[in-house]
Design an enzyme around this catalytic site. Structure first.
Site, PDB file in Angstrom:
ATOM      1  N   CYS A   2      -6.965 -31.839 -36.409  1.00 58.02           N
ATOM      2  CA  CYS A   2      -7.476 -33.117 -35.915  1.00 58.02           C
ATOM      3  C   CYS A   2      -8.484 -33.663 -36.925  1.00 58.02           C
ATOM      4  CB  CYS A   2      -8.154 -33.025 -34.568  1.00 58.02           C
ATOM      5  SG  CYS A   2      -7.165 -32.340 -33.261  1.00 58.02           S
ATOM      6  N   ARG A  27      -4.696 -33.597 -41.512  1.00 57.18           N
ATOM      7  CA  ARG A  27      -5.321 -32.637 -40.600  1.00 57.18           C
ATOM      8  C   ARG A  27      -4.628 -32.592 -39.244  1.00 57.18           C
ATOM      9  NH1 ARG A  27     -10.880 -31.359 -42.119  1.00 57.18           N
ATOM     10  NH2 ARG A  27     -11.103 -30.605 -40.012  1.00 57.18           N
ATOM     11  N   TRP A  73      -3.997 -33.189 -33.536  1.00 58.25           N
ATOM     12  CA  TRP A  73      -3.045 -32.074 -33.542  1.00 58.25           C
ATOM     13  C   TRP A  73      -3.153 -31.456 -32.152  1.00 58.25           C
ATOM     14  CZ3 TRP A  73      -3.128 -26.755 -32.847  1.00 58.25           C
ATOM     15  CH2 TRP A  73      -2.005 -26.060 -33.307  1.00 58.25           C
ATOM     16  N   ASN A  99     -12.671 -32.635 -31.915  1.00 61.72           N
ATOM     17  CA  ASN A  99     -11.897 -31.583 -32.581  1.00 61.72           C
ATOM     18  C   ASN A  99     -12.349 -30.258 -31.983  1.00 61.72           C
ATOM     19  OD1 ASN A  99     -10.917 -33.518 -34.261  1.00 61.72           O
ATOM     20  ND2 ASN A  99     -12.009 -32.821 -36.087  1.00 61.72           N
ATOM     21  N   GLY A 100     -11.418 -29.342 -31.783  1.00 64.22           N
ATOM     22  CA  GLY A 100     -11.801 -28.033 -31.251  1.00 64.22           C
ATOM     23  C   GLY A 100     -11.182 -27.816 -29.877  1.00 64.22           C
ATOM     24  N   GLU A 486       4.843 -15.408 -49.984  1.00 60.84           N
ATOM     25  CA  GLU A 486       4.385 -16.790 -50.165  1.00 60.84           C
ATOM     26  C   GLU A 486       5.583 -17.742 -50.358  1.00 60.84           C
ATOM     27  OE1 GLU A 486       1.898 -18.418 -49.583  1.00 60.84           O
ATOM     28  OE2 GLU A 486       1.950 -20.192 -50.857  1.00 60.84           O
ATOM     29  N   LYS A 490       6.387 -20.809 -47.862  1.00 59.54           N
ATOM     30  CA  LYS A 490       6.482 -22.181 -48.369  1.00 59.54           C
ATOM     31  C   LYS A 490       7.775 -22.810 -47.881  1.00 59.54           C
ATOM     32  CE  LYS A 490       3.507 -22.870 -49.266  1.00 59.54           C
ATOM     33  NZ  LYS A 490       2.134 -22.429 -49.313  1.00 59.54           N
ATOM     34  N   GLU A 493       7.780 -23.407 -43.971  1.00 66.80           N
ATOM     35  CA  GLU A 493       6.870 -24.405 -43.402  1.00 66.80           C
ATOM     36  C   GLU A 493       7.257 -25.839 -43.743  1.00 66.80           C
ATOM     37  OE1 GLU A 493       3.040 -23.516 -46.388  1.00 66.80           O
ATOM     38  OE2 GLU A 493       2.675 -24.019 -44.323  1.00 66.80           O
ATOM     39  N   HIS A 509      15.843  -0.727 -45.510  1.00 68.60           N
ATOM     40  CA  HIS A 509      15.416  -0.190 -44.212  1.00 68.60           C
ATOM     41  C   HIS A 509      15.671  -1.176 -43.074  1.00 68.60           C
ATOM     42  CE1 HIS A 509      13.649   3.253 -46.179  1.00 68.60           C
ATOM     43  NE2 HIS A 509      13.052   2.444 -47.036  1.00 68.60           N
ATOM     44  N   LYS A 608      -3.436 -29.096 -41.804  1.00 73.28           N
ATOM     45  CA  LYS A 608      -3.973 -28.503 -43.019  1.00 73.28           C
ATOM     46  C   LYS A 608      -5.047 -27.468 -42.729  1.00 73.28           C
ATOM     47  CE  LYS A 608      -4.421 -28.147 -47.437  1.00 73.28           C
ATOM     48  NZ  LYS A 608      -3.374 -27.331 -48.077  1.00 73.28           N
TER      49      LYS A 608
HETATM   50  C1  AGP Z   1      -0.338 -22.721 -46.338  1.00 71.20           C
HETATM   51  O1  AGP Z   1       0.753 -23.337 -46.922  1.00 71.20           O
HETATM   52  C2  AGP Z   1      -0.493 -22.943 -44.922  1.00 71.20           C
HETATM   53  N1  AGP Z   1      -0.487 -24.314 -44.569  1.00 71.20           N
HETATM   54  C3  AGP Z   1      -1.480 -22.058 -44.172  1.00 71.20           C
HETATM   55  O2  AGP Z   1      -0.854 -20.821 -44.085  1.00 71.20           O
HETATM   56  C4  AGP Z   1      -2.903 -21.860 -44.731  1.00 71.20           C
HETATM   57  O3  AGP Z   1      -2.864 -21.152 -45.925  1.00 71.20           O
HETATM   58  C5  AGP Z   1      -3.745 -21.113 -43.679  1.00 71.20           C
HETATM   59  O4  AGP Z   1      -3.825 -21.887 -42.530  1.00 71.20           O
HETATM   60  C6  AGP Z   1      -5.127 -20.767 -44.176  1.00 71.20           C
HETATM   61  O5  AGP Z   1      -5.866 -21.902 -44.485  1.00 71.20           O
HETATM   62  P1  AGP Z   1      -7.200 -21.798 -45.314  1.00 71.20           P
HETATM   63  O6  AGP Z   1      -6.867 -21.283 -46.660  1.00 71.20           O
HETATM   64  O7  AGP Z   1      -7.720 -23.204 -45.343  1.00 71.20           O
HETATM   65  O8  AGP Z   1      -8.115 -20.871 -44.580  1.00 71.20           O
END
Ligand code: AGP
Length: 613
Positions: A2, A27, A73, A99-100, A486, A490, A493, A509, A608
């Site tokens: 948010c 956000r 969000w 927010n929160g 990673e 990527k 997501e 395994h 984000k």
């Molecule tokens: C990364 O592509 C993601 N959007 C997410 O996993 C992110 O890395 C995670 O939420 C941690 O965020 P931060 O590094 O701001 O703590």
């Protein structure tokens, strides 16, 4: 998660708010809304992107020079017009953006409902508006500021709040607990926002609110106090980022821009820290705690998502280069165990945003137990950057794409520098070792540049062949096991393709059962000491008709011969290889997502900065 924006001054508030909401859209982008006071309270809100709200305002008009806005969000209640913020009190005089999460919202809601209050939305935030109204109206002797304080004392949970009231049309009230808020100070105008991006084009003078604080803001003044009414004098900081850093600069997406920025962001991260002349690593942010770090019993790294993956690379780095034992924890799990951490241990939290709720909670838990808490963080002024004992900034510049790219490589560079510095201090790395590592480190920006130049087009072409693959498997060993994780993260997501990352040896395994001619398998075979083993893994996949996409070095022609597709990258020391191998994987996921018509910068359901637990 948010975004909050607010403005009071001479400008047309709706323009400032809409522009700010667009900058904050990364956000959260389920819905957006604004509340302005211009005689009466005017609220406009819409499900979906900020553009929908902006069209509504253009159609209906909205005048006034002060107001608050929010991009959401969803946590409580589906994204729709009604659940969008701002939420308004029953008498239509108070508007709240939040927010929160209010953890005790259902009991508060029930109490308010028992006292005859009617709710319009399914959100936790509406409780604040109605409770605040009730408290304010309960006595003529209570000021609105006091009513806010009394309301906040009844709330359990986290909040970044901005509130307006028609009784004080020249004031915006803000409060913070667990969700960032900052105040931008202009000439006869003030801005508020949940991060600096909406403020940066108007002023570079900011005040960061801390937990338990609130502020009353007029166009030419502000008063900061604690929720318990203690008046505070806050330091005014200067923002270090510029407008150009938060714009796309001709790229179709922020993610692509940020991928291509990596030669520069990696160099920026090392600038003044990797010093060839003195054959040393200078990390001013942790100089004072270097002895404690060097003598630490162990390092526990806590982080989430991509930052957790960089932490895993850090584990290999610290163990090899500094001979320091490391454990890497999901921040969310760390705090809910009874973690055995205390004096003599170091907790290293890693976070791009510096605001991730789970990571903050881990940091607080370890502090409480007496560990030295260090941070690696990108956002200057964020909670992690301020609340850790010491730390190192990544200096990657603002990362706007929700999928993290340049923040990951910068985090790995910081971890590398820290491991080298500790290794040197411990006497494990001799001058010759340092010279060799430093020379190689300094070559990395141009090696990343080379990959971007030479691999971009082939990857773009290759991506079109895999656009509709339903699944992907990513395999890596040693330093490149975290890169496999990673790469898979990527892809899933931003393209919504199911993808899994595995240590290559684990394939037999279980995951090997998934392999058939429909399964693309990305194999990262670019570390010298594991290449032979990776070749065996490739053969195992081939024997089951899986299609191999190899990330490899030219030195390793065997891999090329047995792969269906290959992307060749320059050689480097094994311990630096994640900084190169991750680049083709970022590009692959980007182009597949674009081919699938996905919203690359704002993937569905994500935000984000994850400021809720
Ligand atoms: C990364 O592509 C993601 N959007 C997410 O996993 C992110 O890395 C995670 O939420 C941690 O965020 P931060 O590094 O701001 O703590």
């Amino acid at each position: 998660m948010c975004g909050i924006v607010g403005y009071i001054g001479d400008r047309k508030a709706s323009d400032v708010l809409i522009k700010g909401l667009k900058r904050l859209e990364y956000r959260g982008y389920d819905s957006a809304g604004v509340a302005l006071i211009n005689g009466s309270l005017e609220v406009r809100k819409r499900k979906g992107k900020v553009d929908h709200l902006s069209k509504l305002i253009a159609k209906e008009g909205l005048s006034g020079n002060m107001g608050i806005g929010h991009t959401r969000w969803a946590t409580h209640g589906e994204p729709n017009d009604v659940n969008s913020h701002p939420h308004v009190s029953e008498n239509g005089k108070i508007a709240v953006v939040h927010n929160g999460i209010i953890e005790n919202y259902s009991s508060l809601k029930k109490q308010l409902a028992d006292r005859g209050k009617t709710f319009q939305s399914q959100t936790d935030t509406e409780v604040i508006a109605l409770l605040l109204e009730e408290i304010y109206n309960s006595s003529f002797e209570i000021s609105f500021e006091e009513a806010i304080q009394l309301t906040l004392k009844q709330i359990v949970g986290t909040y970044g709040l901005a509130i307006v009231h028609t009784d004080s049309p020249d004031k915006i009230y803000i409060a913070r607990k667990g969700s960032p808020l900052l105040l931008g100070i202009g000439e006869n105008e003030m801005f508020i926002a949940s991060d600096a991006s909406p403020i940066v084009e108007f002023t570079n003078k900011v005040i960061y609110l801390d937990d338990g604080e609130m502020a009353t803001i007029t166009r030419d003044n502000y008063k900061v106090k604690t929720i318990d009414d203690v008046v505070l004098t806050k330091e005014v900081h200067e923002l270090a980022i510029g407008l150009e850093e938060i714009e796309k600069a001709g790229y179709p997406h922020f993610m692509l821009k940020e991928i291509f920025e990596q030669p520069r962001s990696i160099a920026d991260c090392m600038r003044g820290r990797v010093v060839k002349e003195t054959n040393s690593i200078q990390l001013g942010g942790i100089e004072d705690v270097m002895d404690e770090l060097v003598n630490a019993r162990r390092i526990v790294i806590a982080a989430c998502g991509t930052s957790w993956h960089s932490g895993l690379v850090g584990e290999y780095l610290f163990e090899e280069l500094a001979k320091l034992p490391v454990e890497v924890e999901y921040a969310s799990e760390f705090r809910y165990r009874d973690p055995l951490i205390g004096r003599g241990d170091v907790l290293l939290v890693i976070s791009q945003s510096g605001e991730t709720a789970d990571t903050l909670a881990a940091m607080r838990e370890a502090k409480k137990r007496g560990a030295l808490v260090l941070g690696i963080c990108n956002v200057v002024g964020s909670t992690i950057s301020r609340d850790t004992d010491a730390g190192v900034f990544t200096h990657a510049g603002p990362e706007i794409g929700v999928a993290s790219t340049k923040a990951f490589t910068a985090q790995v560079v910081v971890l590398t520098m820290m491991a080298l510095a500790v290794g040197k201090h411990k006497g494990i790395l001799k001058d010759d070792d340092m010279r060799m590592y430093i020379n190689e480190l300094l070559m990395l920006p141009s090696k990343v540049e080379y990959i971007l130049e030479h691999a971009n087009e082939p990857i773009k072409k290759m991506a079109s062949l895999f656009t509709y693959a339903p699944n992907f498997l990513y395999l890596g060993r040693s330093y490149n096991f975290p890169v496999a994780l990673e790469g898979a993260l990527k892809l899933k997501e931003i393209s919504y393709i199911h993808a899994e990352g595995y240590p290559a040896a684990e394939m037999k395994h279980g995951p090997i059962a998934l392999i058939d001619e429909m399964m693309p398998v990305v194999v990262i075979a670019a570390t010298e000491h594991t290449n032979d083993k990776m070749i065996s893994n490739i053969e195992e996949v081939k024997a089951r008709k899986g299609r191999i996409i190899a990330i490899m070095n030219d030195a390793n022609s065997d891999v090329k011969d047995i792969s269906d597709f290959h992307i060749s990258i320059p050689t480097t020391k094994d311990c630096f290889s994640p900084l190169l191998t991750v680049i083709p994987l970022q590009l692959l996921s980007y182009y597949i997502a674009v081919n699938r018509g996905c919203n690359v910068d704002q993937p569905r359901n994500l935000a984000k900065s994850v400021t809720v637990e």
